[in-house]
Design a protein around this motif. Structure first.
Motif, mmCIF file in Angstrom:
data_model
loop_
_atom_site.group_PDB
_atom_site.id
_atom_site.type_symbol
_atom_site.label_atom_id
_atom_site.label_comp_id
_atom_site.label_asym_id
_atom_site.label_seq_id
_atom_site.Cartn_x
_atom_site.Cartn_y
_atom_site.Cartn_z
ATOM 1 N N PRO A 1 0.813 -1.224 0.000
ATOM 2 C CA PRO A 1 0.000 0.000 0.000
ATOM 3 C C PRO A 1 0.849 1.277 0.000
ATOM 4 C CG PRO A 1 0.004 -0.989 2.166
ATOM 5 C CD PRO A 1 0.734 -1.944 1.261
ATOM 6 N N PRO A 2 0.312 2.335 -0.573
ATOM 7 C CA PRO A 2 1.008 3.617 -0.508
ATOM 8 C C PRO A 2 0.925 4.195 0.913
ATOM 9 C CG PRO A 2 -1.136 3.918 -1.500
ATOM 10 C CD PRO A 2 -0.965 2.434 -1.278
ATOM 11 N N LEU A 3 1.823 5.108 1.186
ATOM 12 C CA LEU A 3 1.827 5.791 2.492
ATOM 13 C C LEU A 3 1.369 7.236 2.325
ATOM 14 C CD1 LEU A 3 5.213 4.361 3.783
ATOM 15 C CD2 LEU A 3 2.901 3.534 4.274
ATOM 16 N N THR A 4 0.603 7.454 1.300
ATOM 17 C CA THR A 4 0.176 8.808 0.944
ATOM 18 C C THR A 4 -1.259 9.099 1.378
ATOM 19 O OG1 THR A 4 -0.501 7.988 -1.224
ATOM 20 C CG2 THR A 4 1.726 8.903 -1.043
ATOM 21 N N ASP A 5 -1.865 8.199 2.132
ATOM 22 C CA ASP A 5 -3.266 8.353 2.539
ATOM 23 C C ASP A 5 -3.342 8.827 3.986
ATOM 24 O OD1 ASP A 5 -5.939 8.122 3.206
ATOM 25 O OD2 ASP A 5 -6.209 6.212 2.193
ATOM 26 N N SER A 6 -3.490 10.111 4.180
ATOM 27 C CA SER A 6 -3.581 10.665 5.534
ATOM 28 C C SER A 6 -4.771 10.114 6.294
ATOM 29 C CB SER A 6 -3.677 12.190 5.484
ATOM 30 O OG SER A 6 -2.486 12.741 5.022
ATOM 31 N N VAL A 7 -5.844 9.805 5.581
ATOM 32 C CA VAL A 7 -7.040 9.274 6.246
ATOM 33 C C VAL A 7 -6.706 7.934 6.904
ATOM 34 C CG1 VAL A 7 -9.391 8.432 5.879
ATOM 35 C CG2 VAL A 7 -8.603 10.485 4.695
ATOM 36 N N TYR A 8 -6.050 7.032 6.155
ATOM 37 C CA TYR A 8 -5.677 5.736 6.729
ATOM 38 C C TYR A 8 -4.740 5.935 7.927
ATOM 39 C CZ TYR A 8 -3.950 1.059 7.426
ATOM 40 O OH TYR A 8 -3.621 -0.142 8.013
ATOM 41 N N LEU A 9 -3.772 6.808 7.769
ATOM 42 C CA LEU A 9 -2.806 7.039 8.852
ATOM 43 C C LEU A 9 -3.501 7.581 10.099
ATOM 44 C CD1 LEU A 9 0.180 8.577 6.837
ATOM 45 C CD2 LEU A 9 -0.052 6.222 7.658
#
Length: 140
Positions: free
Chosen positions: A60-68
């Motif tokens: 997965p990318p680490l570009t999703d602030s929502v997931y983080l």
């Protein structure tokens, strides 16, 4: 010689002014971010990419602030103990690949989380080692 001495004095004054403008929290954040970039390059970049873009349908990318944000308390556990057999959704895309456990110390986890949470378009603030220790104590 006079010119070099003047340049050195001017540079010293400039550095003193700049460093006096930063408070301890800013200095700690910058130190953690810089160290986290190195931890990321050594442990994460191979799968998650130079810019956190992930690896196609595998990582997965680490570009999703929502997931983080939504998984804030689990991030330290994922880094320390890995992830297997669990479906995660990032940017509305499912991922169910395995992430191996790491041998990262809590301070390294705090540093790399500070880096990831403030890179790749994310602006989520720093992570302290005390927060990582708390999250690691309740890993499921």
């Amino acid at each position: 010689m006079k010119r070099q001495l003047s340049a050195l004095i001017l540079l010293t004054a400039f550095v003193s002014i700049i460093s006096s403008c930063m408070n301890d929290e800013d200095i700690e954040y910058k130190r953690a971010f810089t160290a986290g970039a190195v931890v990321y390059q050594n442990h994460c970049q191979n799968c998650h990419g130079n810019t956190g873009e992930g690896l196609s349908a595998l990582m997965p990318p680490l570009t999703d602030s929502v997931y983080l944000k939504q998984n804030k308390a689990q991030l330290a556990c994922i880094l320390k103990y890995g992830l297997a057999g669990k479906l995660i959704i990032v940017h509305n895309k499912p991922y169910q690949n395995q992430m191996p456990p790491s041998d990262l110390a809590p301070i390294e986890i705090a540093q790399v989380l500070t880096y990831v949470k403030n890179s790749f378009g994310n602006k989520l603030g720093g992570v302290k080692v005390e927060e990582v220790n708390k999250d690691l104590s309740i890993c499921q």
